[in-house]
Design an enzyme around this catalytic site. Structure first.
Site, PDB file in Angstrom:
ATOM      1  NE  ARG A 156       3.591  -3.442  10.001  1.00  0.00           N
ATOM      2  CZ  ARG A 156       2.882  -3.756  11.076  1.00  0.00           C
ATOM      3  NH1 ARG A 156       3.164  -3.229  12.221  1.00  0.00           N
ATOM      4  NH2 ARG A 156       1.899  -4.603  10.998  1.00  0.00           N
ATOM      5  NE  ARG A 178       8.139  -1.560  16.618  1.00  0.00           N
ATOM      6  CZ  ARG A 178       6.902  -1.467  17.066  1.00  0.00           C
ATOM      7  NH1 ARG A 178       6.551  -0.464  17.831  1.00  0.00           N
ATOM      8  NH2 ARG A 178       6.006  -2.358  16.730  1.00  0.00           N
ATOM      9  NE  ARG A 231      12.959   6.656  15.697  1.00  0.00           N
ATOM     10  CZ  ARG A 231      11.751   6.137  15.835  1.00  0.00           C
ATOM     11  NH1 ARG A 231      11.479   4.968  15.298  1.00  0.00           N
ATOM     12  NH2 ARG A 231      10.813   6.778  16.485  1.00  0.00           N
ATOM     13  CE1 TYR A 238      -2.622   2.071   8.930  1.00  0.00           C
ATOM     14  CE2 TYR A 238      -1.809   1.349   6.801  1.00  0.00           C
ATOM     15  CZ  TYR A 238      -1.907   1.166   8.159  1.00  0.00           C
ATOM     16  OH  TYR A 238      -1.313   0.094   8.762  1.00  0.00           O
TER      17      TYR A 238
HETATM   18  O1  1CP Z   1       3.896  -4.627   8.056  1.00  0.00           O
HETATM   19  C1  1CP Z   1       3.380  -4.508   6.960  1.00  0.00           C
HETATM   20  O2  1CP Z   1       2.249  -4.950   6.674  1.00  0.00           O
HETATM   21  C2  1CP Z   1       4.177  -3.803   5.890  1.00  0.00           C
HETATM   22  C3  1CP Z   1       3.558  -2.564   5.338  1.00  0.00           C
HETATM   23  C4  1CP Z   1       3.532  -1.455   6.348  1.00  0.00           C
HETATM   24  C5  1CP Z   1       2.433  -0.980   7.074  1.00  0.00           C
HETATM   25  C6  1CP Z   1       1.034  -1.549   7.099  1.00  0.00           C
HETATM   26  C7  1CP Z   1       4.638  -0.628   6.650  1.00  0.00           C
HETATM   27  C8  1CP Z   1       5.960  -0.804   6.030  1.00  0.00           C
HETATM   28  N1  1CP Z   1       4.197   0.365   7.487  1.00  0.00           N
HETATM   29  C9  1CP Z   1       2.856   0.167   7.795  1.00  0.00           C
HETATM   30  C10 1CP Z   1       2.040   1.044   8.654  1.00  0.00           C
HETATM   31  C11 1CP Z   1       2.618   1.166   9.996  1.00  0.00           C
HETATM   32  N2  1CP Z   1       3.701   1.941  10.286  1.00  0.00           N
HETATM   33  C12 1CP Z   1       2.237   0.491  11.162  1.00  0.00           C
HETATM   34  C13 1CP Z   1       1.104  -0.515  11.275  1.00  0.00           C
HETATM   35  C14 1CP Z   1      -0.149   0.083  11.855  1.00  0.00           C
HETATM   36  C15 1CP Z   1      -1.341  -0.882  11.735  1.00  0.00           C
HETATM   37  O3  1CP Z   1      -1.291  -1.935  12.400  1.00  0.00           O
HETATM   38  O4  1CP Z   1      -2.260  -0.583  10.964  1.00  0.00           O
HETATM   39  C16 1CP Z   1       3.119   0.887  12.189  1.00  0.00           C
HETATM   40  C17 1CP Z   1       3.129   0.466  13.623  1.00  0.00           C
HETATM   41  C18 1CP Z   1       4.039   1.804  11.606  1.00  0.00           C
HETATM   42  C19 1CP Z   1       5.205   2.477  12.241  1.00  0.00           C
HETATM   43  C20 1CP Z   1       6.522   1.886  11.892  1.00  0.00           C
HETATM   44  N3  1CP Z   1       7.000   1.686  10.608  1.00  0.00           N
HETATM   45  C21 1CP Z   1       7.533   1.519  12.788  1.00  0.00           C
HETATM   46  C22 1CP Z   1       7.441   1.624  14.292  1.00  0.00           C
HETATM   47  C23 1CP Z   1       7.577   3.023  14.712  1.00  0.00           C
HETATM   48  C24 1CP Z   1       8.780   3.311  15.556  1.00  0.00           C
HETATM   49  O5  1CP Z   1       8.719   4.357  16.219  1.00  0.00           O
HETATM   50  O6  1CP Z   1       9.764   2.568  15.556  1.00  0.00           O
HETATM   51  C25 1CP Z   1       8.655   1.105  12.042  1.00  0.00           C
HETATM   52  C26 1CP Z   1      10.011   0.657  12.545  1.00  0.00           C
HETATM   53  C27 1CP Z   1       8.292   1.193  10.657  1.00  0.00           C
HETATM   54  C28 1CP Z   1       9.194   0.888   9.503  1.00  0.00           C
HETATM   55  C29 1CP Z   1       8.629   0.199   8.328  1.00  0.00           C
HETATM   56  N4  1CP Z   1       7.323   0.213   7.943  1.00  0.00           N
HETATM   57  C30 1CP Z   1       7.173  -0.572   6.815  1.00  0.00           C
HETATM   58  C31 1CP Z   1       8.456  -1.076   6.457  1.00  0.00           C
HETATM   59  C32 1CP Z   1       8.760  -2.001   5.293  1.00  0.00           C
HETATM   60  C33 1CP Z   1       9.380  -0.558   7.374  1.00  0.00           C
HETATM   61  C34 1CP Z   1      10.899  -0.667   7.313  1.00  0.00           C
HETATM   62  C35 1CP Z   1      11.464  -1.994   7.630  1.00  0.00           C
HETATM   63  C36 1CP Z   1      11.718  -2.192   9.107  1.00  0.00           C
HETATM   64  O7  1CP Z   1      12.064  -1.247   9.807  1.00  0.00           O
HETATM   65  O8  1CP Z   1      11.609  -3.326   9.537  1.00  0.00           O
END
Ligand code: 1CP
Length: 319
Positions: free
Chosen positions: A2, A6, A15, A129
């Site tokens: 995840r 960024r 983005r 969630y």
């Molecule tokens: O990190 C993990 O545990 C993987 C599973 C997971 C979780 C818990 C993903 C997969 N998303 C999430 C929820 C989530 N989404 C959070 C965590 C909140 C918490 O702490 O409870 C957050 C911050 C997001 C938002 C998010 N998802 C972002 C940032 C937002 C932005 O504006 O850039 C991004 C880039 C993602 C992409 C994402 N989420 C998950 C994956 C596998 C990916 C794609 C891979 C990547 O971009 O690296």
């Protein structure tokens, strides 16, 4: 992992002002972001750019992804009536999932042979969630519901399992050659509760992916006590966070399960010799497993220097 993207200036550039969910549902943009870390770092596989809440949004659930916060739901799910209101529309169908499938197909085409890993949130983590309505530290709302209203909990898990499976199957049919099921927050459970109230739902999702003929990876943070149980849910590979040495994890898994992990994200900021010693140690310990997919123990911190990641990939390849 995840948020790998960024840390990249090219990610922030493409983005722009697009919201996270808009970016996930724009096939061209999702494909481009998926390819960026491969182009820059030379990693061996890509992970599809999306988020675990995307299939819920596509099922009509009101959710946003707030910068710096994560998913926020308009209506937390706390009672049997809340569950009924949530689930009456069912999981997203093929039509709803079309933008995801298109993004995967486009990413696979642009990756030109580099394998694409698809992913989904596991039933418990999605439920955590939904019950809390947003990110939380100990997932109390979900853990409460499990025990105060077991029927509501069972219905919620059936729904989140269907959502998770639909998201994985759509990605596999569009060209993902492996999938990772993220049960990020399952480490908050004791093993008996995991086995009784969560494992059967995760097993259904993993079985749906297996039926499509691809290998599965299963991961959660803080799961040192749950590693064998996570494997019992039916995954081919178990992901391990930074808290447990891979040699110990392999032992807990009985010595025959491939593992993924587990470079500590905190060390990405350490002086190179400190990080290098840690990476060499992770790779050494991973040799105890019949297979080892090297990655981080959890997500890339957004302020990570991308050049450190490129250097780390080169080091791992040299080993
Ligand atoms: O990190 C993990 O545990 C993987 C599973 C997971 C979780 C818990 C993903 C997969 N998303 C999430 C929820 C989530 N989404 C959070 C965590 C909140 C918490 O702490 O409870 C957050 C911050 C997001 C938002 C998010 N998802 C972002 C940032 C937002 C932005 O504006 O850039 C991004 C880039 C993602 C992409 C994402 N989420 C998950 C994956 C596998 C990916 C794609 C891979 C990547 O971009 O690296």
């Amino acid at each position: 992992m995840r948020q790998a993207g960024r840390s990249l200036p090219e990610y922030r550039q493409v983005r722009g002002q697009t919201t996270m969910l808009q970016a996930c549902l724009d096939p061209d943009l999702a494909a481009e972001i998926t390819c960026q870390p491969v182009r820059r770092h030379g990693v061996d596989a890509a992970i599809f750019f999306s988020d675990i809440v995307v299939p819920l949004a596509l099922a009509g659930v009101e959710v946003t992804i707030e910068p710096g916060v994560g998913p926020v739901f308009a209506r937390p799910v706390r009672t049997v009536a809340d569950v009924a209101a949530l689930t009456h529309t069912g999981p997203p169908d093929d039509e709803a999932l079309a933008p995801v499938a298109a993004g995967v197909r486009e990413a696979v085409a642009r990756l030109a042979g580099t394998p694409l890993i698809g992913f989904a949130g596991a039933p418990f983590t999605l439920a955590a969630y939904l019950a809390q309505g947003r990110a939380s530290r100990d997932h109390l709302a979900a853990r409460r519901l499990m025990h105060t209203d077991p029927a509501a909990w069972a219905a919620l898990m059936e729904y989140t399992a269907a959502v998770s499976a639909a998201f994985l199957v759509a990605q596999i049919r569009a060209g993902a050659v492996a999938v990772q099921l993220f049960d990020s927050w399952v480490g908050s459970l004791r093993e008996a509760d995991y086995r009784a109230h969560v494992l059967p739902a995760s097993a259904k999702v993993l079985a749906a992916a297996k039926a499509e003929g691809v290998p599965t990876i299963h991961f959660g943070t803080g799961t040192g006590e749950l590693l064998a149980a996570l494997h019992d849910a039916g995954a081919d590979v178990v992901g391990v966070d930074h808290r447990v040495g891979l040699d110990v994890a392999v032992q807990r898994l009985g010595g025959t399960t491939p593992v993924q992990g587990n470079i500590d994200p905190a060390l990405l900021a350490a002086p190179w010799p400190v990080l290098e010693a840690h990476v060499r140690d992770v790779v050494d310990r991973g040799r105890a497993a019949p297979g080892h997919v090297v990655n981080l123990g959890h997500g890339v911190p957004p302020d990570t220097d991308p050049d450190v990641l490129t250097r780390l990939v080169r080091l791992v390849h040299s080993l």
